[in-house]
Motif scaffolding. Sequence first.
Motif, PDB file in Angstrom:
ATOM      1  N   MET A   1       0.838  -1.185   0.000  1.00 11.26           N
ATOM      2  CA  MET A   1       0.000   0.000   0.000  1.00 11.26           C
ATOM      3  C   MET A   1       0.881   1.245   0.000  1.00 11.26           C
ATOM      4  N   GLU A   2       0.317   2.290  -0.574  1.00 10.29           N
ATOM      5  CA  GLU A   2       0.966   3.600  -0.582  1.00 10.29           C
ATOM      6  C   GLU A   2      -0.050   4.597  -0.050  1.00 10.29           C
ATOM      7  N   TYR A   3       0.443   5.651   0.604  1.00 10.04           N
ATOM      8  CA  TYR A   3      -0.432   6.639   1.216  1.00 10.04           C
ATOM      9  C   TYR A   3       0.023   8.022   0.783  1.00 10.04           C
ATOM     10  N   ILE A   4      -0.931   8.839   0.324  1.00 10.69           N
ATOM     11  CA  ILE A   4      -0.587  10.184  -0.130  1.00 10.69           C
ATOM     12  C   ILE A   4      -1.540  11.206   0.487  1.00 10.69           C
ATOM     13  N   ASP A   5      -1.025  12.411   0.640  1.00 14.42           N
ATOM     14  CA  ASP A   5      -1.772  13.539   1.187  1.00 14.42           C
ATOM     15  C   ASP A   5      -1.567  14.694   0.210  1.00 14.42           C
ATOM     16  N   VAL A   6      -2.650  15.118  -0.429  1.00 15.94           N
ATOM     17  CA  VAL A   6      -2.553  16.115  -1.493  1.00 15.94           C
ATOM     18  C   VAL A   6      -3.401  17.341  -1.158  1.00 15.94           C
ATOM     19  N   ALA A   7      -2.757  18.489  -1.084  1.00 14.23           N
ATOM     20  CA  ALA A   7      -3.471  19.760  -0.925  1.00 14.23           C
ATOM     21  C   ALA A   7      -3.856  20.251  -2.314  1.00 14.23           C
ATOM     22  N   TRP A   8      -5.082  20.764  -2.441  1.00  8.89           N
ATOM     23  CA  TRP A   8      -5.595  21.249  -3.724  1.00  8.89           C
ATOM     24  C   TRP A   8      -6.018  22.694  -3.532  1.00  8.89           C
ATOM     25  N   THR A   9      -5.327  23.608  -4.210  1.00  7.59           N
ATOM     26  CA  THR A   9      -5.618  25.037  -4.123  1.00  7.59           C
ATOM     27  C   THR A   9      -6.565  25.427  -5.244  1.00  7.59           C
ATOM     28  N   HIS A  10      -7.759  25.874  -4.874  1.00  9.73           N
ATOM     29  CA  HIS A  10      -8.777  26.276  -5.844  1.00  9.73           C
ATOM     30  C   HIS A  10      -9.839  27.115  -5.145  1.00  9.73           C
ATOM     31  N   GLU A  11     -10.801  27.595  -5.907  1.00 11.82           N
ATOM     32  CA  GLU A  11     -11.875  28.437  -5.373  1.00 11.82           C
ATOM     33  C   GLU A  11     -13.245  27.752  -5.428  1.00 11.82           C
ATOM     34  N   LEU A  12     -13.296  26.454  -5.613  1.00 11.12           N
ATOM     35  CA  LEU A  12     -14.548  25.719  -5.772  1.00 11.12           C
ATOM     36  C   LEU A  12     -15.037  25.206  -4.421  1.00 11.12           C
ATOM     37  N   SER A  13     -16.099  25.786  -3.892  1.00 14.21           N
ATOM     38  CA  SER A  13     -16.576  25.386  -2.561  1.00 14.21           C
ATOM     39  C   SER A  13     -17.111  23.957  -2.538  1.00 14.21           C
ATOM     40  N   SER A  14     -17.483  23.422  -3.685  1.00 11.87           N
ATOM     41  CA  SER A  14     -18.035  22.070  -3.745  1.00 11.87           C
ATOM     42  C   SER A  14     -16.956  20.985  -3.822  1.00 11.87           C
ATOM     43  N   GLU A  15     -15.698  21.374  -3.928  1.00 10.99           N
ATOM     44  CA  GLU A  15     -14.602  20.419  -4.074  1.00 10.99           C
ATOM     45  C   GLU A  15     -13.693  20.447  -2.849  1.00 10.99           C
ATOM     46  N   PRO A  16     -13.069  19.310  -2.531  1.00 12.22           N
ATOM     47  CA  PRO A  16     -12.184  19.270  -1.365  1.00 12.22           C
ATOM     48  C   PRO A  16     -10.909  20.082  -1.574  1.00 12.22           C
ATOM     49  N   VAL A  17     -10.326  20.508  -0.469  1.00 10.73           N
ATOM     50  CA  VAL A  17      -9.052  21.230  -0.506  1.00 10.73           C
ATOM     51  C   VAL A  17      -7.881  20.329  -0.112  1.00 10.73           C
ATOM     52  N   ARG A  18      -8.222  19.125   0.355  1.00  9.59           N
ATOM     53  CA  ARG A  18      -7.200  18.142   0.737  1.00  9.59           C
ATOM     54  C   ARG A  18      -7.761  16.752   0.475  1.00  9.59           C
ATOM     55  N   LEU A  19      -6.937  15.906  -0.137  1.00 10.66           N
ATOM     56  CA  LEU A  19      -7.317  14.524  -0.417  1.00 10.66           C
ATOM     57  C   LEU A  19      -6.244  13.608   0.163  1.00 10.66           C
ATOM     58  N   VAL A  20      -6.664  12.680   1.003  1.00 13.47           N
ATOM     59  CA  VAL A  20      -5.740  11.737   1.620  1.00 13.47           C
ATOM     60  C   VAL A  20      -6.181  10.343   1.191  1.00 13.47           C
ATOM     61  N   SER A  21      -5.283   9.613   0.524  1.00 15.24           N
ATOM     62  CA  SER A  21      -5.676   8.341  -0.079  1.00 15.24           C
ATOM     63  C   SER A  21      -4.747   7.200   0.292  1.00 15.24           C
ATOM     64  N   GLU A  22      -5.355   6.017   0.412  1.00 16.83           N
ATOM     65  CA  GLU A  22      -4.628   4.759   0.513  1.00 16.83           C
ATOM     66  C   GLU A  22      -4.730   4.112  -0.859  1.00 16.83           C
ATOM     67  N   LEU A  23      -3.576   3.752  -1.445  1.00 20.41           N
ATOM     68  CA  LEU A  23      -3.536   3.209  -2.802  1.00 20.41           C
ATOM     69  C   LEU A  23      -3.014   1.780  -2.782  1.00 20.41           C
ATOM     70  N   ASP A  24      -3.635   0.925  -3.598  1.00 20.69           N
ATOM     71  CA  ASP A  24      -3.146  -0.443  -3.712  1.00 20.69           C
ATOM     72  C   ASP A  24      -1.959  -0.496  -4.672  1.00 20.69           C
ATOM     73  N   GLY A  25      -1.454  -1.696  -4.952  1.00 23.12           N
ATOM     74  CA  GLY A  25      -0.280  -1.860  -5.799  1.00 23.12           C
ATOM     75  C   GLY A  25      -0.454  -1.393  -7.231  1.00 23.12           C
ATOM     76  N   GLU A  26      -1.700  -1.263  -7.671  1.00 22.18           N
ATOM     77  CA  GLU A  26      -1.972  -0.754  -9.014  1.00 22.18           C
ATOM     78  C   GLU A  26      -2.403   0.706  -8.988  1.00 22.18           C
ATOM     79  N   ARG A  27      -2.284   1.346  -7.824  1.00 23.90           N
ATOM     80  CA  ARG A  27      -2.557   2.774  -7.603  1.00 23.90           C
ATOM     81  C   ARG A  27      -4.051   3.112  -7.601  1.00 23.90           C
ATOM     82  N   TYR A  28      -4.898   2.121  -7.368  1.00 29.96           N
ATOM     83  CA  TYR A  28      -6.322   2.404  -7.181  1.00 29.96           C
ATOM     84  C   TYR A  28      -6.562   2.749  -5.717  1.00 29.96           C
TER      85      TYR A  28
END
Length: 95
Positions: A1-28
Amino acid sequence: MEYIDVAWTHELSSEPVRLVSELDGERYETRKLEFFANGDVGFASAYLKTENTSLGIVPVPYLDEINADPEFDGVAITCEIFEALWLQYACPARH
């Protein structure tokens, strides 16, 4: 497994500003947390999800590809950091 934390800078109130994901060996994504500017947190796994958060249906790009877009700033995190966030936000009944 791989784990990533991504900050997203934008002005869209309906979209997240941070995405934290657990990824399998094929990156799903196998589990994901989405943090919104208003303080809301969505989550998704194969078994449990909030109303507006779902797992991605395509493999997640590598961090160098993600970070090539100036709107994104992603880093690798440890399993322990991911699990602490998951327990805090996706499993509130345990606290």
